[in-house]
Design an enzyme around this catalytic site. Structure first.
Site, mmCIF file in Angstrom:
data_model
loop_
_atom_site.group_PDB
_atom_site.id
_atom_site.type_symbol
_atom_site.label_atom_id
_atom_site.label_comp_id
_atom_site.label_asym_id
_atom_site.label_seq_id
_atom_site.Cartn_x
_atom_site.Cartn_y
_atom_site.Cartn_z
ATOM 1 N N TYR A 75 51.960 36.433 4.547
ATOM 2 C CA TYR A 75 51.671 34.960 4.134
ATOM 3 C C TYR A 75 51.440 33.803 5.023
ATOM 4 C CZ TYR A 75 52.286 36.676 -0.142
ATOM 5 O OH TYR A 75 51.687 37.089 -1.648
ATOM 6 N N GLY A 228 41.320 36.475 -11.438
ATOM 7 C CA GLY A 228 40.389 37.400 -12.726
ATOM 8 C C GLY A 228 38.972 38.462 -11.147
#
Length: 303
Positions: A75, A228
């Site tokens: 990251y 989602g």
């Protein structure tokens, strides 16, 4: 319908991560609302994050009771490293703070991706130790490539099990896995968590894996629970009508509702929503106190 969430202002009655409940990760108690570090390094547009702002978000998360932070050495952006931001913001670390990281994928200094061989995993573990300023990593997840194309993970997981025996790692987990991968790992060493993409609308096989983890006493840690269909790009532009209607009924955002629904799936489910926005952090933590009715849980599960 009245929401069952607590207040989120500065009063003594404010909602904290403690309201989400607790799970013991191996032998490490964690609040079920945690924090994911992926979004700390850059804004949605790709520009660098504000260093002071995101270190402030990390400190605020801990103030709000978050004691489970998920990160990885890969990251990073051109000028930011999530691990180093965590080190800067939170070291010396509180005894109750649990930092989970993952290995498998790697990125060279130019940002190009590569996948570690079993022999290269030790270097990735040591990189996380250096960046975080720790002598032992609390939990290391073996992240595997695309589920449908990945063969046996036994050799890679076995290499991590050796590092656990050597004392570099306290507990092990797996990420982006199928049930057979979990079985392979458990035959080698204890697995304390499974970290997979999951949320409203996930396929039946993933619902089944979540339930199986609960039966085996293994934490299930979904990523993309808020996003989602948007996944890395962020929350989906269009929410299902059930999500919108139930969120409105509770006076919460669709993102908060998605988090609450995910947590409702079992006491072993831990959420790790990530943000560089202090307001979104407070909203995410508050979602841990939202309790949904059984019929709402069922309706959202069918969405």
């Amino acid at each position: 319908m009245t929401s069952h969430m607590g207040t989120t202002d500065g009063t003594a009655g404010r909602t904290t991560a403690a309201d989400s409940g607790t799970w013991v990760l191996g032998d490490l108690p964690v609040r079920r609302i945690g924090f994911g570090a992926m979004r700390l390094t850059h804004l949605a547009a790709g520009s660098p994050s504000d260093r002071d702002r995101v270190t402030g978000v990390l400190r605020r998360a801990v103030e709000l009771g978050v004691n489970h932070i998920d990160t990885a050495a890969f990251y990073f952006s051109e000028t930011r490293s999530a691990n180093e931001l965590i080190n800067r913001a939170l070291a010396p670390y509180a005894d109750e703070l649990v930092i989970t990281t993952k290995v498998g994928p790697g990125r060279d200094p130019s940002g190009e991706w590569w996948w570690a061989t079993p022999e290269q995993l030790r270097g990735q573990v040591e990189e996380n130790l250096r960046q975080l300023g720790r002598d032992q990593l609390d939990v290391v997840n073996l992240r595997v490539p695309r589920q449908e194309t990945t063969g046996s993970i036994a050799e890679h997981f076995g290499a991590l099990a050796e590092l656990r025996t050597a004392g570099l790692i306290r507990h092990l987990g797996v990420s982006n896995v199928r049930p057979d991968h979990l079985a392979q790992a458990r035959a080698i060493a204890p697995v304390v968590c499974v970290q997979n993409a999951y949320g409203i609308g996930s396929p039946a096989a993933e619902h089944a894996l979540l339930d199986a983890c609960g039966e085996q006493g293994i934490a299930y840690v979904p990523f993309f629970a808020i996003a989602g269909a948007g996944k890395e790009a962020g929350a989906a532009a269009e929410d299902d009508s059930a999500v919108r209607e139930i969120a409105l009924a509770h006076g919460v955002s669709p993102a908060q509702l998605r988090l609450a629904w995910t947590l409702s799936r079992g006491a072993h489910v831990l959420a790790i929503p990530g943000t560089g926005n202090p307001d979104h952090l407070v909203e995410n933590v508050a979602a841990g106190s939202l309790r949904l009715a059984p019929e709402e849980v069922a309706r959202l599960g069918a969405a």
